[in-house]
Motif scaffolding. Structure first.
Motif, PDB file in Angstrom:
ATOM      1  N   LYS A   1      17.457 -10.638 -22.430  1.00  0.00           N
ATOM      2  CA  LYS A   1      18.828 -11.058 -22.126  1.00  0.00           C
ATOM      3  C   LYS A   1      19.402 -10.202 -21.013  1.00  0.00           C
ATOM      4  O   LYS A   1      18.876  -9.132 -20.675  1.00  0.00           O
ATOM      5  N   ALA A   2      20.500 -10.682 -20.461  1.00  0.00           N
ATOM      6  CA  ALA A   2      21.126 -10.018 -19.323  1.00  0.00           C
ATOM      7  C   ALA A   2      21.430  -8.553 -19.635  1.00  0.00           C
ATOM      8  O   ALA A   2      21.850  -8.215 -20.741  1.00  0.00           O
ATOM      9  N   ASP A   3      21.145  -7.700 -18.635  1.00  0.00           N
ATOM     10  CA  ASP A   3      21.373  -6.249 -18.670  1.00  0.00           C
ATOM     11  C   ASP A   3      20.354  -5.498 -19.510  1.00  0.00           C
ATOM     12  O   ASP A   3      20.397  -4.270 -19.571  1.00  0.00           O
ATOM     13  N   ASP A   4      19.433  -6.207 -20.153  1.00  0.00           N
ATOM     14  CA  ASP A   4      18.336  -5.528 -20.849  1.00  0.00           C
ATOM     15  C   ASP A   4      17.460  -4.835 -19.834  1.00  0.00           C
ATOM     16  O   ASP A   4      17.209  -5.352 -18.744  1.00  0.00           O
ATOM     17  N   LYS A   5      16.915  -3.682 -20.211  1.00  0.00           N
ATOM     18  CA  LYS A   5      15.924  -2.998 -19.380  1.00  0.00           C
ATOM     19  C   LYS A   5      14.624  -2.960 -20.156  1.00  0.00           C
ATOM     20  O   LYS A   5      14.573  -2.444 -21.279  1.00  0.00           O
ATOM     21  N   GLY A   6      13.575  -3.498 -19.534  1.00  0.00           N
ATOM     22  CA  GLY A   6      12.241  -3.368 -20.096  1.00  0.00           C
ATOM     23  C   GLY A   6      11.558  -2.162 -19.482  1.00  0.00           C
ATOM     24  O   GLY A   6      11.772  -1.847 -18.307  1.00  0.00           O
TER      25      GLY A   6
ATOM     26  N   THR B   1       0.850  -1.190   0.000  1.00  0.00           N
ATOM     27  CA  THR B   1       0.000   0.000   0.000  1.00  0.00           C
ATOM     28  C   THR B   1       0.884   1.238   0.000  1.00  0.00           C
ATOM     29  O   THR B   1       1.763   1.364   0.870  1.00  0.00           O
ATOM     30  N   LEU B   2       0.675   2.118  -0.977  1.00  0.00           N
ATOM     31  CA  LEU B   2       1.473   3.335  -1.111  1.00  0.00           C
ATOM     32  C   LEU B   2       0.569   4.543  -1.294  1.00  0.00           C
ATOM     33  O   LEU B   2      -0.588   4.397  -1.731  1.00  0.00           O
ATOM     34  N   SER B   3       1.119   5.688  -1.020  1.00  0.00           N
ATOM     35  CA  SER B   3       0.433   6.938  -1.335  1.00  0.00           C
ATOM     36  C   SER B   3       0.806   7.358  -2.752  1.00  0.00           C
ATOM     37  O   SER B   3       1.884   7.000  -3.262  1.00  0.00           O
ATOM     38  N   GLU B   4      -0.089   8.114  -3.375  1.00  0.00           N
ATOM     39  CA  GLU B   4       0.176   8.609  -4.729  1.00  0.00           C
ATOM     40  C   GLU B   4       1.498   9.365  -4.750  1.00  0.00           C
ATOM     41  O   GLU B   4       1.838  10.076  -3.809  1.00  0.00           O
ATOM     42  N   GLU B   5       2.257   9.180  -5.822  1.00  0.00           N
ATOM     43  CA  GLU B   5       3.559   9.796  -6.084  1.00  0.00           C
ATOM     44  C   GLU B   5       4.702   9.132  -5.321  1.00  0.00           C
ATOM     45  O   GLU B   5       5.853   9.568  -5.439  1.00  0.00           O
ATOM     46  N   ALA B   6       4.434   8.080  -4.575  1.00  0.00           N
ATOM     47  CA  ALA B   6       5.510   7.354  -3.884  1.00  0.00           C
ATOM     48  C   ALA B   6       6.292   6.515  -4.887  1.00  0.00           C
ATOM     49  O   ALA B   6       5.834   6.237  -5.998  1.00  0.00           O
ATOM     50  N   PHE B   7       7.491   6.092  -4.469  1.00  0.00           N
ATOM     51  CA  PHE B   7       8.344   5.223  -5.268  1.00  0.00           C
ATOM     52  C   PHE B   7       7.962   3.765  -5.014  1.00  0.00           C
ATOM     53  O   PHE B   7       7.728   3.359  -3.881  1.00  0.00           O
ATOM     54  N   LEU B   8       7.921   2.998  -6.087  1.00  0.00           N
ATOM     55  CA  LEU B   8       7.526   1.592  -5.996  1.00  0.00           C
ATOM     56  C   LEU B   8       8.677   0.685  -6.376  1.00  0.00           C
ATOM     57  O   LEU B   8       9.353   0.902  -7.390  1.00  0.00           O
ATOM     58  N   THR B   9       8.888  -0.349  -5.563  1.00  0.00           N
ATOM     59  CA  THR B   9       9.740  -1.470  -5.932  1.00  0.00           C
ATOM     60  C   THR B   9       9.019  -2.751  -5.564  1.00  0.00           C
ATOM     61  O   THR B   9       8.535  -2.898  -4.438  1.00  0.00           O
ATOM     62  N   ILE B  10       8.914  -3.673  -6.514  1.00  0.00           N
ATOM     63  CA  ILE B  10       8.430  -5.024  -6.235  1.00  0.00           C
ATOM     64  C   ILE B  10       9.558  -5.968  -6.623  1.00  0.00           C
ATOM     65  O   ILE B  10       9.975  -6.019  -7.776  1.00  0.00           O
ATOM     66  N   ASN B  11      10.039  -6.724  -5.640  1.00  0.00           N
ATOM     67  CA  ASN B  11      11.184  -7.608  -5.879  1.00  0.00           C
ATOM     68  C   ASN B  11      10.764  -8.906  -6.549  1.00  0.00           C
ATOM     69  O   ASN B  11       9.706  -9.478  -6.244  1.00  0.00           O
ATOM     70  N   CYS B  12      11.633  -9.377  -7.449  1.00  0.00           N
ATOM     71  CA  CYS B  12      11.413 -10.648  -8.129  1.00  0.00           C
ATOM     72  C   CYS B  12      12.763 -11.308  -8.344  1.00  0.00           C
ATOM     73  O   CYS B  12      13.692 -10.680  -8.862  1.00  0.00           O
ATOM     74  N   THR B  13      12.891 -12.560  -7.922  1.00  0.00           N
ATOM     75  CA  THR B  13      14.084 -13.345  -8.213  1.00  0.00           C
ATOM     76  C   THR B  13      13.656 -14.641  -8.866  1.00  0.00           C
ATOM     77  O   THR B  13      12.518 -15.088  -8.723  1.00  0.00           O
ATOM     78  N   TYR B  14      14.575 -15.254  -9.593  1.00  0.00           N
ATOM     79  CA  TYR B  14      14.210 -16.446 -10.333  1.00  0.00           C
ATOM     80  C   TYR B  14      15.301 -17.519 -10.227  1.00  0.00           C
ATOM     81  O   TYR B  14      16.447 -17.223  -9.914  1.00  0.00           O
ATOM     82  N   THR B  15      14.885 -18.737 -10.496  1.00  0.00           N
ATOM     83  CA  THR B  15      15.791 -19.869 -10.634  1.00  0.00           C
ATOM     84  C   THR B  15      15.468 -20.529 -11.960  1.00  0.00           C
ATOM     85  O   THR B  15      14.299 -20.832 -12.230  1.00  0.00           O
ATOM     86  N   ALA B  16      16.476 -20.716 -12.783  1.00  0.00           N
ATOM     87  CA  ALA B  16      16.223 -21.302 -14.102  1.00  0.00           C
ATOM     88  C   ALA B  16      17.489 -21.925 -14.645  1.00  0.00           C
ATOM     89  O   ALA B  16      18.596 -21.472 -14.357  1.00  0.00           O
ATOM     90  N   THR B  17      17.304 -22.936 -15.461  1.00  0.00           N
ATOM     91  CA  THR B  17      18.411 -23.463 -16.254  1.00  0.00           C
ATOM     92  C   THR B  17      18.406 -22.712 -17.570  1.00  0.00           C
ATOM     93  O   THR B  17      17.353 -22.301 -18.068  1.00  0.00           O
ATOM     94  N   GLY B  18      19.557 -22.464 -18.094  1.00  0.00           N
ATOM     95  CA  GLY B  18      19.620 -21.741 -19.353  1.00  0.00           C
ATOM     96  C   GLY B  18      19.421 -20.246 -19.152  1.00  0.00           C
ATOM     97  O   GLY B  18      19.647 -19.698 -18.073  1.00  0.00           O
ATOM     98  N   TYR B  19      18.933 -19.598 -20.194  1.00  0.00           N
ATOM     99  CA  TYR B  19      18.826 -18.133 -20.193  1.00  0.00           C
ATOM    100  C   TYR B  19      17.402 -17.723 -20.542  1.00  0.00           C
ATOM    101  O   TYR B  19      17.072 -17.491 -21.701  1.00  0.00           O
ATOM    102  N   PRO B  20      16.561 -17.644 -19.531  1.00  0.00           N
ATOM    103  CA  PRO B  20      15.155 -17.344 -19.812  1.00  0.00           C
ATOM    104  C   PRO B  20      14.936 -15.891 -20.181  1.00  0.00           C
ATOM    105  O   PRO B  20      15.754 -15.025 -19.861  1.00  0.00           O
ATOM    106  N   SER B  21      13.830 -15.617 -20.839  1.00  0.00           N
ATOM    107  CA  SER B  21      13.313 -14.260 -20.922  1.00  0.00           C
ATOM    108  C   SER B  21      12.494 -13.991 -19.668  1.00  0.00           C
ATOM    109  O   SER B  21      11.965 -14.916 -19.049  1.00  0.00           O
ATOM    110  N   LEU B  22      12.388 -12.722 -19.297  1.00  0.00           N
ATOM    111  CA  LEU B  22      11.695 -12.339 -18.060  1.00  0.00           C
ATOM    112  C   LEU B  22      10.597 -11.331 -18.376  1.00  0.00           C
ATOM    113  O   LEU B  22      10.765 -10.473 -19.268  1.00  0.00           O
TER     114      LEU B  22
END
Lengths: 115, 114
Positions: free
Chosen positions: A52-57, A12-33
């Protein structure tokens, strides 16, 4: 096996606040995220992705960077709006059954933004 | 508009009744999927179809059957509905043979079994 772990909500945040939602993964190979968003009463919509690694969506002010070294894909937004209230799902993609694309989802994080 | 269309949007069934959930996509996708979404459980895969003419079980197939009628359509059948099948059901589709596309989802069917 492949798996995705995302922070539990609700958030729960107030309007104009900064948002971070953490996500970590476990995978074999090189998945897309991916990050998907689900607004109340609707289906999931693709929000952004990185292949791929270092890409920013990025999309609608949201960003996430594919960090191979920390196996993470955290979702961020600098200033949230009431209209961002939704459930957010992190997912990874691997080559799956019969050549199809196999998406593995996290359990979702509900975000509520108050005016 | 291009996308995935699900019918019906809402349904109430009595225990033991049967019904079929319909799904159609117009993006010429090869793969189609059925998920259920329950509070606190996220999305769980029921069945999928990697390509026309093939279907296979996902995580939670018990109590369901599917038919891949043609490339466009993938239906989900509940032969004898149970209260445990009360859920929101989503159909999705994707390109095959790639990892970069993600899925396109329908807007869901909200099913209540009483």
């Amino acid at each position: 096996g492949d798996s995705v772990t995302q922070m539990e909500g609700p958030v729960t945040l107030s309007e104009e606040a900064f948002l971070t939602i953490n996500c970590t993964y476990t995978a074999t190979g090189y998945p897309s995220l991916f990050w998907y968003v689900q607004y109340p009463g609707e289906g999931l919509q693709l929000l952004l992705k990185a292949t791929k690694a270092d890409d920013k969506g990025s999309n609608k002010g949201f960003e996430a960077t594919y960090r191979k070294e920390t196996t993470s894909f955290h979702l961020e937004k600098g200033s949230v709006q009431v209209s961002d209230s939704a459930v957010y799902f992190c997912a990874l993609s691997a080559l799956g059954w019969g050549g199809s694309e196999k998406l593995v989802f996290g359990k979702g994080t509900k975000l509520t933004v108050n005016p | 508009n291009a996308g995935v269309t699900q019918t019906p949007k809402f349904q109430v069934l009595k225990t033991g009744q049967s019904m079929t959930l319909q799904c159609a996509q117009d993006m010429n996708h090869n793969s189609m999927y059925w998920y259920r979404q329950d509070p606190g459980m996220g999305l769980r895969l029921i069945y999928y179809s990697a390509s026309e003419g093939t279907t296979d079980k996902g995580e939670v197939p018990n109590g369901y059957n599917v038919s891949r009628l043609n490339k466009r359509e993938f239906s989900l059948r509940l032969e004898s509905a149970a209260p445990s099948q009360t859920s929101v059901y989503f159909c999705a589709s994707s390109e095959a043979r790639g990892q970069n596309y993600g899925y396109t989802f329908g807007s869901g069917t909200r099913l209540t079994v009483v």
